[in-house]
Motif scaffolding. Sequence first.
Motif, PDB file in Angstrom:
ATOM      1  N   ASP A  90       5.257 -11.188   1.984  1.00 35.95           N
ATOM      2  CA  ASP A  90       4.109 -11.249   2.896  1.00 35.95           C
ATOM      3  C   ASP A  90       4.545 -11.399   4.355  1.00 35.95           C
ATOM      4  O   ASP A  90       3.886 -10.885   5.265  1.00 35.95           O
ATOM      5  CB  ASP A  90       3.142 -12.370   2.487  1.00 35.95           C
ATOM      6  N   VAL A  93       5.714  -7.854   5.474  1.00 40.26           N
ATOM      7  CA  VAL A  93       4.546  -6.973   5.672  1.00 40.26           C
ATOM      8  C   VAL A  93       3.787  -7.375   6.935  1.00 40.26           C
ATOM      9  O   VAL A  93       3.326  -6.510   7.697  1.00 40.26           O
ATOM     10  CB  VAL A  93       3.627  -7.006   4.436  1.00 40.26           C
ATOM     11  N   ASP A  97       2.623  -5.131  10.212  1.00 39.33           N
ATOM     12  CA  ASP A  97       1.272  -5.102  10.778  1.00 39.33           C
ATOM     13  C   ASP A  97       1.324  -5.302  12.300  1.00 39.33           C
ATOM     14  O   ASP A  97       0.620  -4.627  13.052  1.00 39.33           O
ATOM     15  CB  ASP A  97       0.412  -6.203  10.151  1.00 39.33           C
ATOM     16  N   ALA A 130       4.378  -1.921  -0.081  1.00 42.87           N
ATOM     17  CA  ALA A 130       3.149  -2.504   0.470  1.00 42.87           C
ATOM     18  C   ALA A 130       2.889  -2.012   1.888  1.00 42.87           C
ATOM     19  O   ALA A 130       1.744  -1.743   2.271  1.00 42.87           O
ATOM     20  CB  ALA A 130       3.248  -4.031   0.437  1.00 42.87           C
ATOM     21  N   ILE A 131       3.945  -1.895   2.680  1.00 43.61           N
ATOM     22  CA  ILE A 131       3.794  -1.419   4.056  1.00 43.61           C
ATOM     23  C   ILE A 131       3.309   0.023   4.074  1.00 43.61           C
ATOM     24  O   ILE A 131       2.405   0.386   4.841  1.00 43.61           O
ATOM     25  CB  ILE A 131       5.129  -1.557   4.822  1.00 43.61           C
ATOM     26  N   GLU A 133       1.563   1.574   1.939  1.00 43.79           N
ATOM     27  CA  GLU A 133       0.158   1.664   1.543  1.00 43.79           C
ATOM     28  C   GLU A 133      -0.770   1.425   2.726  1.00 43.79           C
ATOM     29  O   GLU A 133      -1.847   2.012   2.813  1.00 43.79           O
ATOM     30  CB  GLU A 133      -0.134   0.652   0.432  1.00 43.79           C
ATOM     31  N   LYS A 134      -0.333   0.563   3.653  1.00 44.72           N
ATOM     32  CA  LYS A 134      -1.165   0.217   4.807  1.00 44.72           C
ATOM     33  C   LYS A 134      -0.876   1.103   6.014  1.00 44.72           C
ATOM     34  O   LYS A 134      -1.777   1.393   6.806  1.00 44.72           O
ATOM     35  CB  LYS A 134      -0.919  -1.244   5.190  1.00 44.72           C
ATOM     36  N   HIS A 135       0.382   1.499   6.170  1.00 43.44           N
ATOM     37  CA  HIS A 135       0.807   2.246   7.361  1.00 43.44           C
ATOM     38  C   HIS A 135       1.650   3.437   6.914  1.00 43.44           C
ATOM     39  O   HIS A 135       2.866   3.436   7.040  1.00 43.44           O
ATOM     40  CB  HIS A 135       1.608   1.340   8.302  1.00 43.44           C
ATOM     41  N   SER A 136       0.988   4.451   6.411  1.00 44.10           N
ATOM     42  CA  SER A 136       1.697   5.562   5.756  1.00 44.10           C
ATOM     43  C   SER A 136       2.572   6.352   6.719  1.00 44.10           C
ATOM     44  O   SER A 136       3.570   6.967   6.294  1.00 44.10           O
ATOM     45  CB  SER A 136       0.693   6.496   5.078  1.00 44.10           C
TER      46      SER A 136
END
Length: 333
Positions: A90, A93, A97, A130-131, A133-136
Motif C-alpha cells: 500500500d 502504490v 498515486d 495494483a499500480i 490497474e489504477k495508472h495504466s
Amino acid sequence: MNYEVLAQQVLDGYQLTDTEALAILKSPDEDLLPLLHSAYKIRNYYYGNKVKLNMIINTKSGLCPENCGYCSQSIISKAPIEKYAMMKQDEIVAGADRAASLNVGTYCIVASGRGPVNREIDIVVDSVKAIKEKHSDMTICACLGILKPEQAQKLKEAGVDRYNHNINTSANHHENITTSHTYDDRVRTVELAKEAGISPCSGVIVGMRETQQDVIAMARSLYALDADSIPVNFLNAVDGTPLEGTHELNPRYCLKVLCLFRFINPSKEIRVSGGREVNLGTLQPLSLYPANSIFLGDYLTTEGQAGEKDRQMLEDLGFEVDLEPLQHELKVN
C-alpha cells in the motif's frame, strides 16, 4: 572543432572518435554555448522540447552488504541515514498515486541490496499489478539490484516496463569503486532485463576520481548495451562514505559530459540525475539542452530540488512535460 557539423554527422549515423570525444570534454569554456546548441540539435531531432519526468520511491533503505564507495547505504558507509526493510504494497502504490498527481510519467521502485530475495520480488510484483490497474499509462521502472532470470521474467509478467541497473563507472575504474561485485555482474543484469523483454535503463556517476577516458568509455559502454534510458549522475559526496570530500566537478564540465553522452547516444533518453542540484547549481536549466529527462523530487538518501522550482524551470525554458507512455521495441538475441 565545428560542433554543429559534428552533430549533423551524428544524426547521419556517424560515431565519434576518441579524439573528438576527448575534445568535447576538454573544450574551452568559451565553446560551451556552441557545444550546447549542437547537442540540442540532436536532442531536438529525437525529442523536440519534451522532458520526461521521473520519480523515485526508496522502498528499502540501507541494510546493503555491498561496499560501493559512493553509496550512503553500503555496509562500509558511516552516513547517518534512515534504514528500513521493504515497504508494504500500500505504501508503494500510494507513491505511484502521488507521482500520477504530479504528471510524472515514470515511477521508479528502488530497493537497496545486492539483489532481491523472492519475498521482495513478490511485493514488487503485487504492487506493480495494483499500480497498473489504477495508472495504466504510467511507466514502471524497477531498480532492485542483481537479478536472476526467473525474477526478471516475473517482473516483466507483472507489468514492469523498465529495469535500472547502472554500470556506474568504466570497467577499468570499477574496482576502485567497489569489489563486492564485478562490472560484468552489472552488465549481465542489464542483459537479463533485455532478454526478459524489459526496457534497459543504465547510467553512470561522474566525479568519482575517474579519468576523462573513463567517462568516454562509460558512454561507449552504454551505447554497446543499447540502454534505452541513461541516467547521468554527478557525485554528491556524502559524509561517511569513502568518497567523502571528493569535489572534482564544476557546472561547465558537467554540461560538457551531458553533451558527450548525447553525441555518443543520440537517440536515447538521457536523464540529468542525482547531484544535479549541487554540481550544476544555477546552470541546471542548461542541462536540458543535451538531456531530455529529470527526476522530480528527492533521490534515495539525498534531497532534490523542490518540484515547484523544477516545473518553473521547464516553463521558463519553454519545454513541455512528456506524458507519452513508454514505447519500445527490444532487440532480443
